[in-house]
Enzyme design. Structure first.
Site, mmCIF file in Angstrom:
data_model
loop_
_atom_site.group_PDB
_atom_site.id
_atom_site.type_symbol
_atom_site.label_atom_id
_atom_site.label_comp_id
_atom_site.label_asym_id
_atom_site.label_seq_id
_atom_site.Cartn_x
_atom_site.Cartn_y
_atom_site.Cartn_z
ATOM 1 N N MET A 30 94.294 23.757 2.489
ATOM 2 C CA MET A 30 95.212 24.856 2.913
ATOM 3 C C MET A 30 95.191 25.353 4.123
ATOM 4 O O MET A 30 95.230 26.378 4.481
ATOM 5 C CB MET A 30 95.311 25.851 1.757
ATOM 6 C CG MET A 30 95.628 25.285 0.500
ATOM 7 S SD MET A 30 96.620 26.189 -0.561
ATOM 8 C CE MET A 30 95.227 27.439 -0.766
ATOM 9 N N GLY A 31 94.039 24.656 5.149
ATOM 10 C CA GLY A 31 93.685 25.170 6.347
ATOM 11 C C GLY A 31 92.676 26.138 6.341
ATOM 12 O O GLY A 31 91.767 26.215 5.276
ATOM 13 N N ALA A 35 82.926 25.057 7.062
ATOM 14 C CA ALA A 35 81.722 24.124 6.785
ATOM 15 C C ALA A 35 81.915 23.323 5.819
ATOM 16 O O ALA A 35 81.443 21.965 5.603
ATOM 17 C CB ALA A 35 80.584 24.519 7.195
ATOM 18 N N GLY A 36 82.552 23.902 4.653
ATOM 19 C CA GLY A 36 82.666 23.340 3.448
ATOM 20 C C GLY A 36 83.788 22.086 3.666
ATOM 21 O O GLY A 36 83.550 20.931 3.195
ATOM 22 N N HIS A 37 85.078 22.538 4.190
ATOM 23 C CA HIS A 37 85.937 21.420 4.422
ATOM 24 C C HIS A 37 85.418 20.371 5.082
ATOM 25 O O HIS A 37 85.559 19.051 5.081
ATOM 26 C CB HIS A 37 87.075 22.111 4.972
ATOM 27 C CG HIS A 37 87.823 23.029 4.429
ATOM 28 N ND1 HIS A 37 88.001 24.664 4.647
ATOM 29 C CD2 HIS A 37 88.731 22.677 3.063
ATOM 30 C CE1 HIS A 37 88.756 25.225 3.783
ATOM 31 N NE2 HIS A 37 89.149 24.140 3.020
ATOM 32 N N LYS A 152 83.457 23.807 -5.494
ATOM 33 C CA LYS A 152 83.762 25.352 -5.661
ATOM 34 C C LYS A 152 84.869 25.378 -6.486
ATOM 35 O O LYS A 152 84.879 26.435 -7.511
ATOM 36 C CB LYS A 152 83.815 26.119 -4.578
ATOM 37 C CG LYS A 152 84.035 27.484 -4.648
ATOM 38 C CD LYS A 152 83.592 28.238 -3.268
ATOM 39 C CE LYS A 152 84.978 28.379 -2.478
ATOM 40 N NZ LYS A 152 86.036 29.054 -3.088
ATOM 41 N N ASP A 153 86.029 24.694 -6.558
ATOM 42 C CA ASP A 153 86.879 24.889 -7.122
ATOM 43 C C ASP A 153 87.072 24.045 -8.440
ATOM 44 O O ASP A 153 87.586 22.815 -8.658
ATOM 45 C CB ASP A 153 88.651 24.487 -6.580
ATOM 46 C CG ASP A 153 88.551 25.501 -5.564
ATOM 47 O OD1 ASP A 153 88.850 26.905 -5.674
ATOM 48 O OD2 ASP A 153 88.598 25.371 -4.312
ATOM 49 N N ARG A 195 88.687 32.415 2.176
ATOM 50 C CA ARG A 195 89.086 33.938 1.979
ATOM 51 C C ARG A 195 87.997 34.769 2.539
ATOM 52 O O ARG A 195 88.097 35.903 2.587
ATOM 53 C CB ARG A 195 89.047 34.132 0.273
ATOM 54 C CG ARG A 195 90.492 33.463 -0.266
ATOM 55 C CD ARG A 195 90.278 33.625 -1.722
ATOM 56 N NE ARG A 195 91.336 32.577 -2.461
ATOM 57 C CZ ARG A 195 92.737 32.942 -2.634
ATOM 58 N NH1 ARG A 195 93.003 34.222 -2.474
ATOM 59 N NH2 ARG A 195 93.486 32.060 -3.233
HETATM 60 O O1 PAF Z 1 91.829 23.715 -2.845
HETATM 61 C C1 PAF Z 1 92.934 23.886 -2.208
HETATM 62 O O2 PAF Z 1 92.788 24.102 -0.900
HETATM 63 C C2 PAF Z 1 94.108 23.482 -2.525
HETATM 64 O O3 PAF Z 1 94.345 24.120 -3.979
HETATM 65 C C3 PAF Z 1 94.741 22.311 -2.311
HETATM 66 C C4 PAF Z 1 93.844 21.167 -3.364
HETATM 67 C C5 PAF Z 1 94.480 21.855 -1.078
HETATM 68 C C6 PAF Z 1 96.104 22.256 -3.080
HETATM 69 O O4 PAF Z 1 96.936 22.877 -2.227
#
Ligand code: PAF
Length: 286
Positions: A30-31, A35-37, A152-153, A195
């Site tokens: 979601m932009g 560093a995690g992404h 994390k999720d 966040r």
């Molecule tokens: O984890 C996220 O950032 C969002 O839930 C995802 C997987 C990109 C879906 O919108």
């Protein structure tokens, strides 16, 4: 690196890659990348011929309008980061490109075998339906060989795995492999999250009590029961001014149902730090 904003153009590029026999890695985001992404994207780049990253703040997974409005957005900065780490394509559609007005308001009822009835699913009704709505659409459009998600999720990851492996959609996504990647933390222990951008410097300091308590709880788990550790974690975090635990649950890593043993267990926490809702988790015995 190419930025794509329409589904048509995306499918054109995907077809071109497929026709050349290239393997595709997808990192849905979601932009507000951190560093995690970046660690997910680096892995996708290293394990596939091409890497697509989606940057889309998905409105259908937010059950709180204020949270959606405040979600940080900076495509320019995200694109610069993605370019430096070797992603070839960024898909950044508008909500109108992704969904018809009808789809935007449609209520989906996916069957997640109960995985969505606990923790985040209980606190954020409809959230995982929205996540699966967008993720399954991305899978259809990009047809990736591998898709990368952060631990994390953890609940999200479990639900996406379920959707791909066991739901009515099984087989639809061919040989798609879901790759879970470890949480990336600041040196201080704070789990990286988009966040965190909304935390003040003081709140960031305060938030350190979350990961610190989770790590300490591994010690407590050596002598105390699951229920005692659950209570002690929640009490310890709640005792810090500025933090409020929404839930701390120790569950089985596979079923996400409450457990009374630390074997194969994960503790998942959601904490309000001021107005910012943070999540984190800790795995106990392997
Ligand atoms: O984890 C996220 O950032 C969002 O839930 C995802 C997987 C990109 C879906 O919108």
């Amino acid at each position: 690196m190419q930025i794509i904003t329409t589904k048509k153009e995306l499918q054109c590029q995907v077809e071109a890659c497929k026709s050349q026999g290239k393997t595709i890695g997808l990192v849905p985001t979601m932009g507000a990348l951190h560093a995690g992404h970046a660690s997910l994207v680096r892995r996708a780049v290293s394990e596939n011929d091409v890497c697509f990253v989606s940057v889309f703040v998905n409105p259908t997974q937010f059950n709180n309008k204020e949270d959606l409005a405040l979600y940080p957005r900076d495509l320019q900065r995200d694109a610069e980061l993605l370019n430096t780490i070797g992603a070839q394509y960024v898909f950044a559609p508008t909500p109108e490109e992704m969904y018809t007005a009808e789809e935007m308001n449609e209520t989906f009822h996916f069957d997640f075998g109960g995985l969505d009835k606990v923790m985040e699913g209980k606190m954020r009704p409809g959230h995982f339906n929205g996540v699966v709505q967008v993720v399954s659409r991305l899978f259809y459009l990009v047809q990736p060989d591998r898709a990368y998600f952060g631990e994390k999720d953890f609940q999200q990851l479990a639900i996406i795995r379920f959707m791909v492996e066991r739901s009515a959609l099984a087989g639809t996504f061919g040989t798609l492999q879901i790759v879970g990647c470890p949480i990336v933390r600041e040196e201080s222990g704070l789990a990286l999250s988009s966040r965190n951008e909304r935390l003040t410097d003081d709140e960031k300091q305060t938030a350190l009590a979350i990961s610190r308590t989770l790590f300490e709880s591994r010690e407590w788990a050596k002598t105390q029961s699951v229920k005692e550790v659950e209570k002690r974690v929640a009490d310890t975090i709640n005792a810090v001014e500025g933090l409020e635990v929404e839930y701390y649950e120790i569950v089985d890593k596979t079923t996400l149902q409450p457990t009374d043993t630390f074997h194969n267990a994960i503790g998942c926490v959601t904490v309000y730090c001021g107005k910012v809702r943070l999540i984190d988790n800790i795995q106990y015995e392997a």
